[in-house]
Enzyme design. Structure first.
Site, PDB file in Angstrom:
ATOM      1  CG  ASN A   8      -1.749   1.210   1.403  1.00 22.23           C
ATOM      2  OD1 ASN A   8      -1.810   2.042   0.491  1.00 22.23           O
ATOM      3  ND2 ASN A   8      -2.400   1.347   2.541  1.00 22.23           N
ATOM      4  CD1 TRP A   9       3.568   0.766  -2.580  1.00 21.43           C
ATOM      5  CD2 TRP A   9       3.510   1.559  -4.669  1.00 21.43           C
ATOM      6  NE1 TRP A   9       4.174  -0.157  -3.403  1.00 21.43           N
ATOM      7  CE2 TRP A   9       4.153   0.308  -4.687  1.00 21.43           C
ATOM      8  CE3 TRP A   9       3.359   2.254  -5.873  1.00 21.43           C
ATOM      9  CZ2 TRP A   9       4.639  -0.266  -5.867  1.00 21.43           C
ATOM     10  CZ3 TRP A   9       3.835   1.689  -7.052  1.00 21.43           C
ATOM     11  CH2 TRP A   9       4.477   0.438  -7.037  1.00 21.43           C
ATOM     12  CE  LYS A  10      -0.325   3.284   4.680  1.00 23.78           C
ATOM     13  NZ  LYS A  10      -0.391   3.433   6.125  1.00 23.78           N
ATOM     14  CG  HIS A  95      -6.088   1.922   5.207  1.00 22.95           C
ATOM     15  ND1 HIS A  95      -5.694   2.857   6.129  1.00 22.95           N
ATOM     16  CD2 HIS A  95      -5.046   1.077   5.037  1.00 22.95           C
ATOM     17  CE1 HIS A  95      -4.450   2.586   6.495  1.00 22.95           C
ATOM     18  NE2 HIS A  95      -4.029   1.507   5.852  1.00 22.95           N
ATOM     19  CD  GLU A  97      -3.219   5.527   6.734  1.00 29.90           C
ATOM     20  OE1 GLU A  97      -3.216   5.553   5.490  1.00 29.90           O
ATOM     21  OE2 GLU A  97      -2.281   5.043   7.406  1.00 29.90           O
ATOM     22  CD  GLU A 166      -3.684  -2.573   7.321  1.00 30.69           C
ATOM     23  OE1 GLU A 166      -2.554  -2.779   6.887  1.00 30.69           O
ATOM     24  OE2 GLU A 166      -4.315  -1.525   7.092  1.00 30.69           O
ATOM     25  N   GLY A 172       1.930   2.271  11.060  1.00 27.39           N
ATOM     26  CA  GLY A 172       2.867   3.387  10.980  1.00 27.39           C
ATOM     27  C   GLY A 172       3.522   3.760  12.289  1.00 27.39           C
ATOM     28  CB  SER A 212       4.653  -1.531  12.385  1.00 32.10           C
ATOM     29  OG  SER A 212       4.210  -0.218  12.651  1.00 32.10           O
ATOM     30  N   GLY A 233       2.700  -1.115   4.415  1.00 32.10           N
ATOM     31  CA  GLY A 233       2.613   0.299   4.077  1.00 32.10           C
ATOM     32  C   GLY A 233       3.995   0.890   3.871  1.00 32.10           C
ATOM     33  N   GLY A 234       4.524   1.518   4.922  1.00 35.08           N
ATOM     34  CA  GLY A 234       5.808   2.225   4.838  1.00 35.08           C
ATOM     35  C   GLY A 234       6.929   1.439   4.170  1.00 35.08           C
TER      36      GLY A 234
HETATM   37  P1  PGA Z   1       2.457   0.429   7.801  1.00 37.49           P
HETATM   38  O1  PGA Z   1       1.016   0.599   7.130  1.00 37.49           O
HETATM   39  O2  PGA Z   1       3.054  -0.854   7.246  1.00 37.49           O
HETATM   40  O3  PGA Z   1       3.223   1.653   7.402  1.00 37.49           O
HETATM   41  O4  PGA Z   1       2.233   0.332   9.266  1.00 37.49           O
HETATM   42  C1  PGA Z   1       0.199  -0.494   6.880  1.00 37.49           C
HETATM   43  C2  PGA Z   1      -1.078  -0.011   6.254  1.00 37.49           C
HETATM   44  O5  PGA Z   1      -1.538   1.075   6.601  1.00 37.49           O
HETATM   45  O6  PGA Z   1      -1.649  -0.678   5.391  1.00 37.49           O
END
Ligand code: PGA
Length: 257
Positions: A8-10, A95, A97, A166, A172, A212, A233-234
């Protein structure tokens, strides 16, 4: 079943960086017999370019969001129909977010799942408790509510669905969950799915973990039978981290052959 690794490159990369990342992902998978299933989710402006780059490869393409209506006066929104048209196969739905920053309710999440399935997009449905809910021992209750709401009235077809557990406190923060706790929640998710759909369909759902994940902790999660893969994500936009996660997944798959 092979493991599924989703990036997930956000909103972290633009079109050019997305393309470079996609090419690096392709390169990393070249010649691997037991590679995991991989899905990359670039920002929407980069979907078409990334689509061209990964066409004819085994890499799946996912969007990070969709709107639940197919067409109409919804300024700025992107429908499932549009995503299918440009060649997406997956879409992330619900998600945390989106839930927390953009007010997505369980009802909206359900409508988005329905919209995705209408256009044969595989929804990656995100569920997970926040810090406070965890402290109160309510993780399972929250996940159950979110899951039942998201899948309420959804008629599943065999082309699939992904559930991403998640926990919000893990996203994050550098504080990934404990694999044993994650396995417990995944087992709960599996039980709920078994109540909601036929056994053959449940077996086609992948339940992945996200929060994470990095190259150092991915093995502890991937080696668990109950964890079908990871939503990253990150670390998915850091090519060395990502490559190591894919390498770990490959080793786990090989060891389970
Ligand atoms: P993260 O994000 O790996 O940066 O914690 C995961 C996600 O939000 O899908």
């Amino acid at each position: 079943m092979s493991k599924l690794i989703i990036g997930n490159w956000k909103m972290n990369v633009g079109v050019r960086e997305s393309l470079a990342l996609a090419r690096a992902v392709l390169l990393g998978m070249r010649g691997k017999t037991f590679a995991p299933d991989v899905v990359v989710c670039p920002p929407s402006v980069a979907l078409t370019e990334v689509r061209k780059a990964v066409a004819h490869s085994r890499i799946g393409l996912g969007a990070q969001n969709l709107f639940f209506e197919d067409v109409g006066a919804y300024t700025g929104e992107i429908s499932g129909r549009m995503l299918a048209e440009i060649g997406c196969g997956y879409v992330i739905v619900g998600h945390s977010e989106r839930r927390n920053l953009f007010g997505e309710t369980d009802e909206i999440v359900k409508n988005k799942v329905l919209a995705a399935l209408r256009h044969r997009l595989i929804p990656i449905v995100c569920v997970g408790e926040n810090e406070e809910e965890r402290k109160c021992g309510e993780a399972e209750k929250v996940v159950e509510r979110q899951l039942r709401m998201a899948l309420d009235g959804v008629r599943f077809s065999p082309h699939g669905c992904v559930i991403a557990y998640e926990p919000v406190w893990a996203i994050g923060t550098g504080n990934a969950g404990n694999p044993a706790d994650v396995v417990r929640i995944h087992t709960t998710i599996w039980r709920i799915l078994s109540e909601l759909m036929e056994r053959t369909l449940v077996d086609s759902v992948r339940i992945v973990y996200g929060g994470s994940i990095n190259s150092g902790n991915s093995y502890a999660f991937l080696r668990e039978q109950a964890i079908d893969g990871l939503l990253v994500g990150g670390a998915s936009v850091k090519i060395s981290q990502w490559s190591e996660i894919l390498h770990t997944a490959t080793q786990v798959i090989e060891s389970q052959q």
